[in-house]
Motif scaffolding. Structure first.
Motif, short mmCIF file in Angstrom:
data_model
loop_
_atom_site.label_atom_id
_atom_site.label_comp_id
_atom_site.label_asym_id
_atom_site.label_seq_id
_atom_site.Cartn_x
_atom_site.Cartn_y
_atom_site.Cartn_z
N UNK A 1 0.81 -1.22 0.00
CA UNK A 1 0.00 0.00 0.00
C UNK A 1 0.84 1.26 0.00
N UNK A 2 1.96 1.27 -0.78
CA UNK A 2 2.84 2.43 -0.84
C UNK A 2 2.80 3.02 -2.25
N UNK B 1 13.51 2.34 7.72
CA UNK B 1 13.47 3.69 8.32
C UNK B 1 11.99 4.06 8.42
N UNK B 2 11.42 3.97 9.65
CA UNK B 2 9.99 4.19 9.80
C UNK B 2 9.63 5.67 9.75
N UNK B 3 10.55 6.56 10.12
CA UNK B 3 10.32 8.01 10.00
C UNK B 3 11.67 8.67 9.70
N UNK C 1 10.81 11.59 1.09
CA UNK C 1 10.73 10.26 1.72
C UNK C 1 10.57 10.42 3.22
N UNK C 2 9.53 9.73 3.79
CA UNK C 2 9.38 9.65 5.25
C UNK C 2 9.50 8.21 5.72
N UNK C 3 9.18 7.25 4.85
CA UNK C 3 9.30 5.84 5.21
C UNK C 3 10.08 5.12 4.11
N UNK D 1 5.57 8.59 1.50
CA UNK D 1 5.77 9.99 1.87
C UNK D 1 5.24 10.27 3.27
N UNK D 2 4.76 9.24 3.95
CA UNK D 2 4.26 9.38 5.32
C UNK D 2 4.94 8.34 6.19
#
Length: 890
Positions: free
Chosen positions: A42-43, A88-90, A109-111, A132-133
């Protein structure tokens, strides 16, 4: 430290180069994995990357336009360096990548999660997913990413494995040929020396035994191979035909050996080329197919065509050049692969092109499909959002557009529970985007064995259809209101020649009921003789020409004089589509001027007593008619404006809001506008309609009808107020609370005093609902809201967020002691027993307070502080409070 040619990085780059994939074009065998990864997790972005010396290059990309990025700014470089999965989760909180330009800039990139891909033991690239979240990534999803990466790695190394297998086959054949040549030479030497050296004879015998063993070994390999092996001599006759060849081509070994190869398996249209190639190879040793893997058609014993993958090798046998080939039937594999690709492409194309929003989820409630129409409606794509958060995240409301849709009433959630949903009305109203009214239908997805696979819902946007219907009904009412008050016979006839509209005067003219006229042919309303007189004009208007004429006609035994105009109506492409008919009865004028005067007086009486401004501008754009309503609405008597322009009569300020719409009418197009009329202390919101009067193809005047829309607009404002109020407690709702909190932030930046946010919920409220029922629970909420509102100042905001969650926003807080006094006051008020009909309940509440000071207020940070304080209060015991300053941790 200097790197030498033997460093691990040099070896890794050599392994990468050996793949021969860098800077090659897109390939479906890799693209299917990036699409699958994006859909599975779901990305928005999924990539297959190859990490070169100074860059990371994308062999396959889904959701990203760029082909490569510098290695210095690449997350995948870390994965290759550590040879293990990186998650990298955040990214904004991870010091390793927080300053990376791909985090601060496109694609933001956030995740990130990446699994290394290996070749010859070296990490040469990654399969990675990007969002992006920020998001959580548990062990189950990590294992799924590893599994997908293993499949990509197999595809990555497939060419090398296949090449190695072919080379091994070729090496074995070459070794066999070389061994046979050596044995032959040795045998010749032994024969010449047979009489001289018995020892050499024994040696020759041993060599022959070894040769037979090698031949037996080779025969065993060929006989047990899953691939068909076919050997042919220089004449093209079959020398070897293994069991796999019997299975694939249907000829037994006895039937095949000794027969020409071309006669058995080569299609007739290719036999000439096959013979020429064999002849060229045997003569020169040069061939375009030897030592290569190729696909070509072949025939079976029953004449069926199939596709085979062939690897051809050449060898010498007793001084003769021969050929051998391994063949595999790949017909079904190619057909299956093509069908799967075509089905997937068709499904993707259909879902992205249809004007219906389609969403789907798996059995766990994870969104797996969000097509283009769905993304347009929500302004969002599929995200990792739990089903309980779908209504809030995707701004889902009931059909009224204001009531939030409960999580268990979301169509996709209902279908996931096993229901079949048919045309459930709902509204999508994202902030900052137009609301859309939808009809949702869906059903559960199950495998053939009945196992639940998920759910799918299709949503049809009916916003425009509803708006068009309302606009049509409004237009029809407006048309009826206008036409019923005009001294004319007005009708509308469709392209089939049937009445679709007649005003009252027209119905009275024909002397029949509306039911006997509407939907019936125009011919039925006239005698044959009278219809014959009209027919030339009807032919002209059906051809798209305007027709104006005067005549006398007999209707119900009376002779009537009239002036008539047939005005064609056209479709958007200019095709004639029926016509409007307007007839003015001139009988009375011709018979008596007095009767005409009486008719004009009646018209004046009607227009003067209708609560509508009615006026007419002549060809010089000057008032030729104005009803008496002008005096009450504008303070000017009708006779005072006759002969004046709009500017001259009422001034530029009155004319300006209507100027554009009025100009459209002078160009021949009916138009409308909404504006205000201000007189003394009264302001009216009015709706004006401008109808051009056409004569001879030009505009000779404009009718103006202005209605009072003030009550309607006031009603709309009251609906807006309802959208910001909780219907049960009459307190402000979450939307109003968020607006107030944003306003408090603005005042804080201007130097106002501190403010505090209280989060409250009712202790053990679920137990109250379970024991006494939801009706009593609602009574508790109402009484709790009343006591809460009575416990604070009128300037403070009390709101209900949802369920038993309430907030209090305190303004102008001088100190922490002020907040403590309010919290204790609320606790004391709630502690009093709740007397609710037959029940007297003991109710408690827990309060978390976030305090903002120093002139700086971040709404989100203040809400998080209050939430932490609430949990701290609950840990300290129920029916108490806890206070935290913004930025302070519990």
């Amino acid at each position: 430290m200097l790197m030498t040619s033997t460093t691990p990085e040099t070896s890794r780059l050599a392994a990468l180069a050996a793949l021969d994939l860098l800077d090659t074009g897109p390939e479906p065998r890799f693209d299917r994995f990036t699409r699958l990864a994006a859909l599975t997790f779901g990305v928005p972005i999924a990539l297959v990357t190859l990490v070169d010396e100074n860059r990371q290059w994308f062999k396959s990309r889904c959701g990203l336009d760029v082909e490569e990025t510098p290695r210095s700014a690449a997350f995948c470089g870390h994965v290759v360096a550590q040879r293990a999965m990186l998650v990298v989760e955040d990214a904004a909180l991870d010091p390793r990548v927080a300053d990376d330009p791909l985090v601060k800039g496109e694609p933001y990139i956030r995740f990130y999660a990446g699994q290394p891909l290996f070749c010859d033991g070296h990490a040469v690239g990654t399969l990675c997913i990007v969002d992006r979240n920020p998001r959580r990534f548990d062990e189950r999803r990590r294992q799924c990413l590893r599994d997908l990466a293993d499949l990509v790695e197999v595809e990555l190394n497939q060419a090398r494995v296949a090449t190695a297998r072919v080379m091994a086959d070729q090496a074995l054949k070459s070794l066999n040929a070389e061994l046979e040549q050596r044995v032959a030479r040795r045998t010749a030497e032994l024969e010449t020396r047979l009489g001289e050296l018995s020892a050499e004879a024994a040696q020759r015998k041993a060599a022959e035994t070894s040769l037979r063993d090698a031949q037996s070994w080779n025969d065993t390999i060929v006989a047990t191979s899953y691939s068909a092996f076919v050997g042919a001599d220089r004449e093209g006759r079959i020398m070897e035909w293994n069991p796999a060849a019997e299975r694939i081509f249907g000829w037994s070994r006895g039937e095949a050996v000794g027969r020409p190869l071309a006669e058995l398996i080569v299609p007739e249209e290719l036999r000439a080329a096959h013979a020429a190639g064999m002849e060229r190879f045997l003569a020169t040793g040069v061939s375009t197919v030897v030592d290569r893997r190729i696909e070509l058609p072949a025939l079976t014993a029953n004449g069926r065509r199939l596709t085979v993958e062939m690897r051809v090798g050449a060898y010498e046998w007793q001084g003769r050049r021969c050929v051998g080939a391994f063949l595999d039937d790949v017909s079904e594999r190619n057909r299956t692969r093509q069908q799967l690709e075509e089905k997937q492409e068709l499904l993707d194309a259909v879902l992205e092109s249809i004007d219906v929003a389609v969403v789907a989820c798996d059995a766990e409630g994870n969104l797996t499909l969000f097509n283009k129409k769905a993304r347009m409606l929500h302004g969002l794509g599929q995200e990792c959002v739990t089903s309980s958060d779908w209504p809030t995240y995707y701004s889902l409301f009931e059909a009224d557009g204001h009531t939030p849709l409960p999580a268990d009433e979301v169509p996709l959630a209902r279908v996931l529970r096993g229901e079949v949903v048919r045309e459930q009305a709902m509204t999508v109203a994202p902030a900052g985007r137009p609301a859309a009214t939808l009809l949702a239908s869906g059903r559960p997805l199950r495998s053939k064995s009945g196992r639940a696979l998920g759910a799918v819902v299709a949503m049809q946007d009916i916003t425009e259809r509803n708006a068009a219907r309302e606009q049509m009904e409004t237009s029809e009412r407006r048309l009826r209101a206008v036409t019923e008050n005009l001294p004319a016979l007005i009708g509308k006839v469709n392209a089939a020649g049937k009445f679709v509209f007649l005003n009252g005067r027209a119905i009275q003219f024909y002397g029949k009921s509306a039911e006997a006229l509407i939907g019936h042919d125009v011919r039925d309303a006239y005698s044959e003789a009278e219809y014959a007189k009209l027919q030339p004009h009807l032919q002209r208007v059906h051809a798209g020409e305007r027709s104006t004429f005067e005549d006398v006609i007999e209707v119900n035994g009376r002779q009537l004089y009239y002036q008539c105009a047939f005005v064609p109506q056209r479709t958007a492409d200019g095709t004639p589509d029926g016509y409007y008919a307007m007839a003015f009865d001139m009988t009375a004028r011709k018979l008596s001027e007095l009767r005409q005067a009486e008719s004009e007086e009646r018209l004046r009486t009607i227009t003067d007593n209708v609560p509508v401004l009615i006026a007419y501008l002549d060809a010089d754009r000057r008032y030729a008619f104005a009803n008496a309503v002008h005096a009450s609405w504008l303070g000017v008597r009708p006779e005072q404006v006759i002969g004046l322009t709009v500017d001259e009569a009422f001034g530029p300020a009155f004319h300006a809001p209507q100027a554009k719409a009025l100009e459209q009418a002078w160009l021949g197009t009916a138009s409308q506008c909404e504006h205000e009329i201000v007189r003394k202390s009264q302001t009216r919101i009015v709706h004006s309609t401008f109808l051009p009067q056409m004569r001879g193809g030009r505009v000779v005047g404009v009718y103006i009808l202005t209605t009072d829309a003030t009550a309607s607009r006031m009603h709309e404002r009251s609906l807006h107020a309802l959208a910001h109020t909780d219907p049960l407690t009459q307190l402000p709702n979450r939307r109003r609370f968020e607006q107030a909190l944003a306003g408090a932030a603005g005042r804080a930046r201007q130097g106002d005093r501190d403010c505090a946010l209280l989060y409250l919920d009712i202790d053990f409220f679920k137990q109250i609902n379970d024991r006494y029922g939801h009706a009593t629970g609602d009574d508790v909420l109402v009484e709790f809201a009343r006591r809460l509102r009575a416990g604070v100042r009128s300037s403070d905001l009390v709101a209900r967020l949802a369920g038993d969650e309430f907030t209090v926003l305190l303004h102008d807080v001088r100190s922490e002691a002020d907040v403590e006094r309010v919290a204790r006051k609320i606790l004391d008020a709630v502690a009093e027993p709740f007397v609710l009909g037959a029940h007297t309940l003991k109710v408690g509440t827990t309060i978390g307070v976030g305090l903002a000071s120093g002139g700086g207020l971040d709404p989100r940070a203040l809400m998080e502080t209050a939430d932490r304080a609430l949990y701290a209060a609950k840990e300290a015991g129920r029916h108490t409070y806890a206070i935290l300053h913004m930025g302070e941790y519990a």
